[in-house]
Write a protein that holds these residues in place. Structure first.
Motif, mmCIF file in Angstrom:
data_model
loop_
_atom_site.group_PDB
_atom_site.id
_atom_site.type_symbol
_atom_site.label_atom_id
_atom_site.label_comp_id
_atom_site.label_asym_id
_atom_site.label_seq_id
_atom_site.Cartn_x
_atom_site.Cartn_y
_atom_site.Cartn_z
ATOM 1 N N THR A 71 0.833 -1.211 0.000
ATOM 2 C CA THR A 71 0.000 0.000 0.000
ATOM 3 C C THR A 71 0.868 1.261 0.000
ATOM 4 O O THR A 71 0.563 2.239 -0.692
ATOM 5 N N ALA A 74 2.293 1.861 -3.514
ATOM 6 C CA ALA A 74 1.298 2.473 -4.403
ATOM 7 C C ALA A 74 1.150 3.963 -4.106
ATOM 8 O O ALA A 74 1.060 4.789 -5.033
ATOM 9 N N ALA A 75 1.124 4.329 -2.833
ATOM 10 C CA ALA A 75 1.020 5.745 -2.468
ATOM 11 C C ALA A 75 2.255 6.524 -2.909
ATOM 12 O O ALA A 75 2.143 7.664 -3.378
ATOM 13 N N ARG A 78 1.996 7.077 -6.730
ATOM 14 C CA ARG A 78 1.041 8.139 -7.052
ATOM 15 C C ARG A 78 1.590 9.508 -6.669
ATOM 16 O O ARG A 78 1.503 10.473 -7.453
ATOM 17 N N GLU A 158 -10.078 7.257 -6.135
ATOM 18 C CA GLU A 158 -9.205 6.505 -5.237
ATOM 19 C C GLU A 158 -8.022 5.904 -5.982
ATOM 20 O O GLU A 158 -6.927 5.785 -5.428
ATOM 21 N N GLY A 162 -5.673 7.795 -4.059
ATOM 22 C CA GLY A 162 -5.713 7.014 -2.840
ATOM 23 C C GLY A 162 -7.045 7.158 -2.125
ATOM 24 O O GLY A 162 -8.021 7.687 -2.675
ATOM 25 N N PRO A 163 -7.121 6.664 -0.882
ATOM 26 C CA PRO A 163 -8.378 6.751 -0.121
ATOM 27 C C PRO A 163 -8.891 8.178 -0.028
ATOM 28 O O PRO A 163 -8.127 9.120 0.194
ATOM 29 N N GLN A 166 -8.173 10.506 2.912
ATOM 30 C CA GLN A 166 -6.818 11.044 3.000
ATOM 31 C C GLN A 166 -6.495 12.013 1.867
ATOM 32 O O GLN A 166 -5.372 12.500 1.791
ATOM 33 N N MET A 167 -7.471 12.300 0.995
ATOM 34 C CA MET A 167 -7.174 13.097 -0.188
ATOM 35 C C MET A 167 -6.723 14.523 0.128
ATOM 36 O O MET A 167 -5.770 15.011 -0.498
ATOM 37 N N PHE A 170 -3.172 14.277 1.044
ATOM 38 C CA PHE A 170 -2.399 13.810 -0.099
ATOM 39 C C PHE A 170 -2.180 14.941 -1.099
ATOM 40 O O PHE A 170 -1.080 15.098 -1.644
ATOM 41 N N GLU A 252 2.753 6.890 2.841
ATOM 42 C CA GLU A 252 3.567 6.372 1.748
ATOM 43 C C GLU A 252 4.511 5.298 2.308
ATOM 44 O O GLU A 252 4.350 4.831 3.436
ATOM 45 N N GLN A 256 4.665 3.803 6.236
ATOM 46 C CA GLN A 256 4.197 2.449 6.512
ATOM 47 C C GLN A 256 5.305 1.613 7.140
ATOM 48 O O GLN A 256 5.049 0.791 8.035
#
Length: 303
Positions: A71, A74-75, A78, A158, A162-163, A166-167, A170, A252, A256
């Protein structure tokens, strides 16, 4: 009758190859010795078997789910793509301002570059985070607009950002990272434009081109070839610098990893995996840019 010039003896690459192989073997042997020595002397129980579950795991219903590390990757992808694209736009505009004929634009571009390049990125991250997330985004109503997205548009949003919850944070991270990296790209653009010979400008003016037409049709295409290697390096730097937004709780890769280390105490395993993943993200970018640079060189020789 004159003799033809003697041919120079063919150069052999064998000594060079042997030296390179010897250096690689020494480096590999030294790294292997360091790893074995660390495993033997450090009071730490190594357990590499915990890493796969950080990438993906099986949920209770039997389906596969992305783990925290995947995850975070992926963040990071992006964040880097959006911030890199926006930084290129900002850096191009600021770089062109730096070579403008008007003093006002040169001062604006120079002030932006000097401010960002002489300020610690961590300070800028906190400053922009408090200003953008705490003030501007709420004032513009962006958080309410995100919450009110139709259900049909939510999967696409998303996938891109992303979620949704959290936009706002982000988007703040994207804009902050783009402003920081854009200052360095601005200097690359300025240097690339100024490296084009004055004769190119004069020839374009002689053909009746305006300054804007000369810049777009003549100068920038030539400058882009020269700017490609440093721009690629700056984009790789953007991927690495994305780790700094972990201080404002953007989930990110580095954030994590910090969460996993705090929960599992598997510091060496987690950070080694993170190191490999950052290399896997950056090496293809460098190789692709090198391929494009060589292709441009071959096209120039063909022309």
């Amino acid at each position: 009758m004159t003799r033809p010039p003697a041919k120079a003896p063919a150069k052999t690459l064998a000594p060079v190859v042997l030296i390179d192989l010897a250096v690689l073997l020494l480096a590999g042997g030294g790294l292997a010795w360091l790893v074995l020595r660390a495993q033997a002397t450090l009071p730490y129980h190594w357990d590499w078997s915990v890493l796969p579950q950080f990438l993906a795991y099986t949920a209770e219903d039997g389906s596969w789910r992305a783990g925290r590390i995947l995850t975070g990757v992926a963040a990071t992808v992006r964040l880097s793509l959006w911030a890199g694209a926006l930084a290129l736009v900002i850096g191009t505009c600021a770089g062109l301002m730096r070579v403008s004929q008007r003093l006002f634009w040169r001062l604006c571009g120079g002030a932006y570059v000097l401010f960002v390049r002489n300020t610690p990125p961590l300070v800028l991250i906190f400053l922009f985070s408090y200003f953008l997330s705490g003030q501007l985004i709420s004032t513009l109503g962006l958080d309410a607009a995100v919450a009110g997205l139709p259900e049909a548009q939510r999967p696409l949003a998303e996938a891109l950002f992303g979620p949704l919850r959290q936009m706002p944070g982000f988007l703040t991270a994207i804009l902050t990272l783009a402003l920081i990296e854009g200052a360095y790209m601005a200097e690359i653009v300025r240097a690339g434009v100024q490296s084009v010979e004055q004769g190119q400008w004069d020839a374009a003016y002689a053909l009746g081109f305006s300054r804007r037409q000369t810049l777009i049709r003549v100068v920038l295409p030539q400058a882009f070839r020269r700017m490609l290697p440093p721009l690629t390096g700056q984009f790789v730097s953007t991927v690495k610098d994305s780790a700094i937004v972990s201080v404002i709780s953007i989930p990110e890769l580095t954030f994590q990893a910090q969460e996993l280390v705090s929960a599992t105490y598997r510091s060496f395993e987690v950070w080694t995996l993170v190191l490999v993943l950052y290399l896997a993200l950056n090496l293809p970018c460098s190789l692709a840019a090198r391929w494009l640079e060589l292709r441009l060189q071959r096209s120039d020789r063909g022309a």
